[in-house]
Design a protein around this motif. Structure first.
Motif, PDB file in Angstrom:
ATOM      1  N   ASP A 110       0.843  -1.187   0.000  1.00 52.98           N
ATOM      2  CA  ASP A 110       0.000   0.000   0.000  1.00 52.98           C
ATOM      3  C   ASP A 110       0.880   1.239   0.000  1.00 52.98           C
ATOM      4  N   ILE A 111       0.700   2.106  -1.002  1.00 51.24           N
ATOM      5  CA  ILE A 111       1.483   3.336  -1.065  1.00 51.24           C
ATOM      6  C   ILE A 111       0.537   4.521  -1.002  1.00 51.24           C
ATOM      7  N   LEU A 112       0.884   5.514  -0.196  1.00 57.72           N
ATOM      8  CA  LEU A 112       0.066   6.722  -0.090  1.00 57.72           C
ATOM      9  C   LEU A 112       0.862   7.928  -0.579  1.00 57.72           C
ATOM     10  N   VAL A 113       0.150   8.815  -1.272  1.00 60.11           N
ATOM     11  CA  VAL A 113       0.769  10.040  -1.758  1.00 60.11           C
ATOM     12  C   VAL A 113      -0.155  11.193  -1.392  1.00 60.11           C
ATOM     13  N   SER A 114       0.419  12.293  -0.926  1.00 62.82           N
ATOM     14  CA  SER A 114      -0.424  13.474  -0.723  1.00 62.82           C
ATOM     15  C   SER A 114      -0.097  14.512  -1.788  1.00 62.82           C
ATOM     16  N   ALA A 115      -1.155  15.143  -2.316  1.00 67.77           N
ATOM     17  CA  ALA A 115      -0.993  16.134  -3.385  1.00 67.77           C
ATOM     18  C   ALA A 115      -2.263  16.982  -3.471  1.00 67.77           C
ATOM     19  N   ASP A 116      -2.136  18.168  -4.055  1.00 65.99           N
ATOM     20  CA  ASP A 116      -3.334  18.991  -4.300  1.00 65.99           C
ATOM     21  C   ASP A 116      -4.296  18.221  -5.185  1.00 65.99           C
ATOM     22  N   ARG A 117      -5.596  18.404  -4.933  1.00 64.60           N
ATOM     23  CA  ARG A 117      -6.590  17.607  -5.645  1.00 64.60           C
ATOM     24  C   ARG A 117      -6.452  17.746  -7.165  1.00 64.60           C
ATOM     25  N   LYS A 118      -6.074  18.923  -7.608  1.00 67.93           N
ATOM     26  CA  LYS A 118      -5.998  19.131  -9.059  1.00 67.93           C
ATOM     27  C   LYS A 118      -4.913  18.274  -9.741  1.00 67.93           C
ATOM     28  N   HIS A 119      -4.019  17.731  -8.948  1.00 69.53           N
ATOM     29  CA  HIS A 119      -2.975  16.879  -9.538  1.00 69.53           C
ATOM     30  C   HIS A 119      -3.231  15.380  -9.382  1.00 69.53           C
ATOM     31  N   HIS A 120      -4.317  15.037  -8.721  1.00 70.71           N
ATOM     32  CA  HIS A 120      -4.555  13.604  -8.430  1.00 70.71           C
ATOM     33  C   HIS A 120      -4.609  12.756  -9.698  1.00 70.71           C
ATOM     34  N   HIS A 121      -5.355  13.248 -10.673  1.00 71.31           N
ATOM     35  CA  HIS A 121      -5.536  12.483 -11.890  1.00 71.31           C
ATOM     36  C   HIS A 121      -4.185  12.200 -12.574  1.00 71.31           C
ATOM     37  N   GLU A 122      -3.377  13.237 -12.633  1.00 70.04           N
ATOM     38  CA  GLU A 122      -2.061  13.126 -13.268  1.00 70.04           C
ATOM     39  C   GLU A 122      -1.173  12.091 -12.543  1.00 70.04           C
ATOM     40  N   ILE A 169      -2.211   9.517 -10.656  1.00 62.08           N
ATOM     41  CA  ILE A 169      -2.769   8.167 -10.891  1.00 62.08           C
ATOM     42  C   ILE A 169      -2.331   7.666 -12.273  1.00 62.08           C
ATOM     43  N   GLU A 170      -2.477   8.532 -13.253  1.00 59.85           N
ATOM     44  CA  GLU A 170      -2.074   8.195 -14.631  1.00 59.85           C
ATOM     45  C   GLU A 170      -0.613   7.759 -14.685  1.00 59.85           C
ATOM     46  N   ALA A 171       0.226   8.600 -14.091  1.00 56.62           N
ATOM     47  CA  ALA A 171       1.672   8.324 -14.126  1.00 56.62           C
ATOM     48  C   ALA A 171       1.984   6.999 -13.445  1.00 56.62           C
ATOM     49  N   PHE A 172       1.318   6.749 -12.344  1.00 53.15           N
ATOM     50  CA  PHE A 172       1.580   5.518 -11.578  1.00 53.15           C
ATOM     51  C   PHE A 172       1.325   4.272 -12.425  1.00 53.15           C
ATOM     52  N   VAL A 187      -2.346  -3.241 -15.065  1.00 58.88           N
ATOM     53  CA  VAL A 187      -3.173  -2.303 -14.295  1.00 58.88           C
ATOM     54  C   VAL A 187      -4.504  -2.977 -13.980  1.00 58.88           C
ATOM     55  N   ILE A 188      -4.848  -3.034 -12.691  1.00 60.21           N
ATOM     56  CA  ILE A 188      -6.123  -3.647 -12.300  1.00 60.21           C
ATOM     57  C   ILE A 188      -7.229  -2.600 -12.308  1.00 60.21           C
ATOM     58  N   LEU A 189      -6.950  -1.436 -11.697  1.00 61.44           N
ATOM     59  CA  LEU A 189      -7.943  -0.367 -11.749  1.00 61.44           C
ATOM     60  C   LEU A 189      -7.256   0.972 -11.605  1.00 61.44           C
ATOM     61  N   ALA A 190      -7.838   1.989 -12.198  1.00 60.58           N
ATOM     62  CA  ALA A 190      -7.313   3.351 -12.070  1.00 60.58           C
ATOM     63  C   ALA A 190      -8.499   4.276 -11.893  1.00 60.58           C
ATOM     64  N   GLY A 191      -8.787   4.658 -10.629  1.00 58.31           N
ATOM     65  CA  GLY A 191      -9.932   5.522 -10.333  1.00 58.31           C
ATOM     66  C   GLY A 191      -9.501   6.955 -10.113  1.00 58.31           C
ATOM     67  N   THR A 192     -10.298   7.713  -9.360  1.00 60.01           N
ATOM     68  CA  THR A 192      -9.961   9.124  -9.155  1.00 60.01           C
ATOM     69  C   THR A 192      -9.023   9.321  -7.987  1.00 60.01           C
ATOM     70  N   THR A 193      -9.056   8.432  -6.966  1.00 65.60           N
ATOM     71  CA  THR A 193      -8.153   8.579  -5.825  1.00 65.60           C
ATOM     72  C   THR A 193      -7.324   7.324  -5.589  1.00 65.60           C
ATOM     73  N   LYS A 194      -7.616   6.259  -6.346  1.00 65.73           N
ATOM     74  CA  LYS A 194      -6.910   5.002  -6.092  1.00 65.73           C
ATOM     75  C   LYS A 194      -6.566   4.277  -7.391  1.00 65.73           C
ATOM     76  N   ALA A 195      -5.398   3.665  -7.408  1.00 67.92           N
ATOM     77  CA  ALA A 195      -5.046   2.786  -8.523  1.00 67.92           C
ATOM     78  C   ALA A 195      -4.492   1.503  -7.942  1.00 67.92           C
ATOM     79  N   SER A 196      -4.747   0.387  -8.612  1.00 70.41           N
ATOM     80  CA  SER A 196      -4.143  -0.888  -8.220  1.00 70.41           C
ATOM     81  C   SER A 196      -3.444  -1.485  -9.426  1.00 70.41           C
ATOM     82  N   ILE A 197      -2.210  -1.935  -9.190  1.00 68.05           N
ATOM     83  CA  ILE A 197      -1.435  -2.534 -10.289  1.00 68.05           C
ATOM     84  C   ILE A 197      -0.817  -3.855  -9.824  1.00 68.05           C
TER      85      ILE A 197
END
Ligand code: DGT
Ligand code: CA
Ligand code: CA
Ligand code: ZN
Length: 587
Positions: free
Chosen positions: A205-217, A219-222, A231-241
């Motif tokens: 489990d990895i946690l990252v803190s960032a301004d909301r406007k950068h969350h999508h970017e 997740i994408e990068a991850f 990639v299993i899932l890529a949502g708005t606040t969580k991704a699983s790989i």
């Protein structure tokens, strides 16, 4: 930090070793040992192999041969090794991991292959269970049962991986994410069982803190990192790989800074700890979740930014992650009695390591140089094996005497008493030691360990070893190899009692698949007041980095520096040794 490339290369060498052993013959057996050594060294290097080779000479520092270095260069340039591809043509793929199963060495596999034409794990299980294998010479019911149990252990170890492996995967992904979108990241931490330091890990489990406007970017990068396999899932606040190493699931959660502390607390767990914390909060009219701490009556948010503030809001001291298992830490935190746990910086030396005199890879002076360059240690305790451990080229009493002289010379050259002449003396089946007292007496430190008869209750052997005035610690006390060998039966309360009575310490061995004592046994020992030592049991210079594992176990056992012998200066250790000799005279 290890890298995906180091791990890939190490695995290639490891597989080459296994395959060479399977093919057999003197030359192949020799090669197998060379490859095994290369795998060991590479897998525990702190930086990427190419980087490392720029300012470290592998031949000189680690004793790797020239031809192996060529293979490493070939891998760096081409991504594979020709010799490896050749070997793969000659050995069924399933056999590589099966060779690690106890009782199922390369020879046994070959016998079964030749007799029944099996090439897969399923076929192997079939011939063992159906009784077909039992017709072969040497395949009694006990042996077959042992092999089947071994295969089961192996399958279980596929479900959960070793702490050290998970930690490397997590660190690689975090480094890659930092590289990709580091300027968007405000904080980043591994949470879950890895942060707590559990000995085996389900998912990461990895946690990252960032301004909301950068969350999508983020997740994408991850989801596009080099070490991501699927990639299993890529949502708005969580991704699983799924990671490309070990096929591990890794969950990334992106958090806003205001909720960082609450999320980190929640996703670090353990579940049992969180349940207990939630009960305490409720008693105070508070509610705690991954978004913060709230008043139940008004729903007002009173904490969430940092973990400290979250714990304080419910009347608790901050609790180190390693303690969060609901073993009484919540009550301590309320009383503000959380101990200051031992840390890597407290360790003044490594209490078990081997040189080329026995089964280590390097001459003493090269290990000493390496430690002086890379660690802030005050002493280097060299504990080569004694002669009973033949496979490890154990030393006879005469060779120990020679080694003591050699160490004197080395220390004279170094101008300090950095190198301590010690031994890992074998505890023989009857509990006597593999070295006479006249030799033990001359040594600066003595580790006594069991290397045979792993199936029977070994309490009596350990007790007898503790009664020797020159034995200071019992090495890898339970003998387990995670995923391969169960601990031998022990009456642990009796061992604890003996250690206290005789002033003998127990080792926390930091080899990734030993972790022996385990956190729970170390906890019991520490609670009873038994002294503990931290050791990597290094056979290669790169193994000394396993000290991080030993420290993690000690922290999970709630150890402070006082509980650990090697947080002390050598003068203090001498006093402690003297105390044991006096104690024994009173028994
Ligand atoms: P693992 O992955 O099996 O090695 O162990 P953990 O502890 O990493 O467990 P995991 O990945 O399922 O969840 C990570 C943390 O998230 C866990 O330690 C506590 C928290 N958590 C997950 N599910 C729940 C839940 O249902 N209730 C509570 N209180 N906490 C949870
Ligand atoms: Ca997890
Ligand atoms: Ca998880
Ligand atoms: Zn040993």
């Amino acid at each position: 930090m290890s890298t995906p490339r180091n791990r890939r290369l190490a695995r290639i060498f490891k597989e080459m070793a296994a395959m060479s052993e399977y093919l057999g013959g003197t030359e192949n057996m020799f090669r197998a040992r060379v490859y095994e050594k290369a795998a060991q060294i590479i897998s525990s290097l702190p930086v990427d192999i190419e980087e490392y080779m720029k300012d470290h000479d592998l031949t000189k520092l680690h004793g790797i041969g020239k031809r192996t270095v060529e293979k490493i260069k070939e891998f760096i340039e081409t991504g594979t090794i020709k010799k490896y591809e050749e070997l793969k043509q000659q050995v069924p793929p399933d056999f590589i991991e099966l060779m690690e199963v106890p009782g199922l060495g390369p020879k046994t596999l070959k016998t079964l292959h030749d007799a029944f034409g099996i090439t897969t794990k399923e076929e192997l299980i079939e011939v063992l269970k159906s009784g077909k294998a039992a017709q072969l010479k040497g395949f009694g019911p006990k042996k077959i049962e042992k092999i089947l149990h071994g295969i089961e252990l192996l399958q279980q170890s596929r479900e959960r991986i070793l702490y050290w492996k998970a930690l490397q995967i997590a660190r690689v992904l975090m480094a890659e994410l930092k590289e990709a979108v580091g300027d968007r990241i405000l904080s980043m931490e591994v949470a879950g069982s890895v942060r707590r330091g559990k000995e085996t890990i389900g998912d990461i489990d990895i946690l990252v803190s960032a301004d909301r406007k950068h969350h999508h970017e983020i997740i994408e990068a991850f989801t596009k990192l080099p070490s991501v396999k699927e990639v299993i899932l890529a949502g708005t606040t969580k991704a699983s790989i799924i990671s490309d190493e070990e096929d591990r699931q890794v969950d990334l959660r992106v958090i806003v800074p205001d909720e960082w502390g609450a999320a980190l607390q929640y996703f670090t767990g353990s579940k049992e700890h969180n349940v207990r914390v939630r009960e305490i909060a409720r008693e105070k009219g508070l509610k705690i979740n991954e978004y913060g701490v709230f008043r139940i009556d008004t729903n007002e948010k009173i904490a969430g930014k940092t973990e400290e503030e979250v714990y304080e809001a419910i009347g608790m001291q901050w609790i180190p992650p390693e303690m969060r298992e609901n073993r009484g830490e919540v009550e301590l935190a309320i009383q503000r009695k959380i101990p200051t746990l031992v840390s890597l910086e407290d360790v003044k030396g490594d209490m078990q390591s081997h040189s080329e005199w026995s089964d280590g890879s390097l001459p003493i002076i090269k290990i000493a140089d390496f430690l002086m360059k890379n660690f802030k240690y005050e002493y280097f305790v060299l504990t080569d094996h004694s002669q009973a451990v033949r496979v490890a080229n154990g030393l006879t009493p005469e060779r120990f005497l020679k080694q003591i002289e050699e160490i004197k010379k080395i220390n004279a050259e170094l101008g300090t008493d950095f190198v301590k002449a010690a031994a890992e003396v074998d505890i023989l089946p009857d509990g006597t030691l593999d070295l006479p007292d006249e030799i033990l007496e001359k040594l600066d430190f003595v580790v006594a360990s069991i290397h045979s008869h792993f199936n029977r209750d070994n309490t009596d052997r350990i007790i007898r070893a503790c009664m020797n005035p020159y034995v200071h610690v019992i090495g890898h006390p339970t003998g387990r190899i995670i995923g391969q060998r169960d601990p031998y039966p022990l009456n642990f309360p009796q061992i604890i009692e003996t250690c206290l009575k005789t002033g003998t310490a127990l080792e926390i061995n930091g080899q990734p698949d030993r972790m022996d004592l385990s956190d729970t046994l170390a906890f019991e020992a520490r609670q009873a007041g038994v002294m503990l030592t931290l050791a990597t049991d290094a056979h290669y210079n790169s193994n000394f980095y396993y000290m991080e594992i030993a420290v993690k176990i000690a922290r999970r056992a709630w150890c402070t520096p006082d509980n650990i012998l090697n947080t002390r200066s050598w003068e203090e250790i001498e006093e402690w040794k003297e105390r044991k000799r006096k104690l024994l005279k009173t028994i």
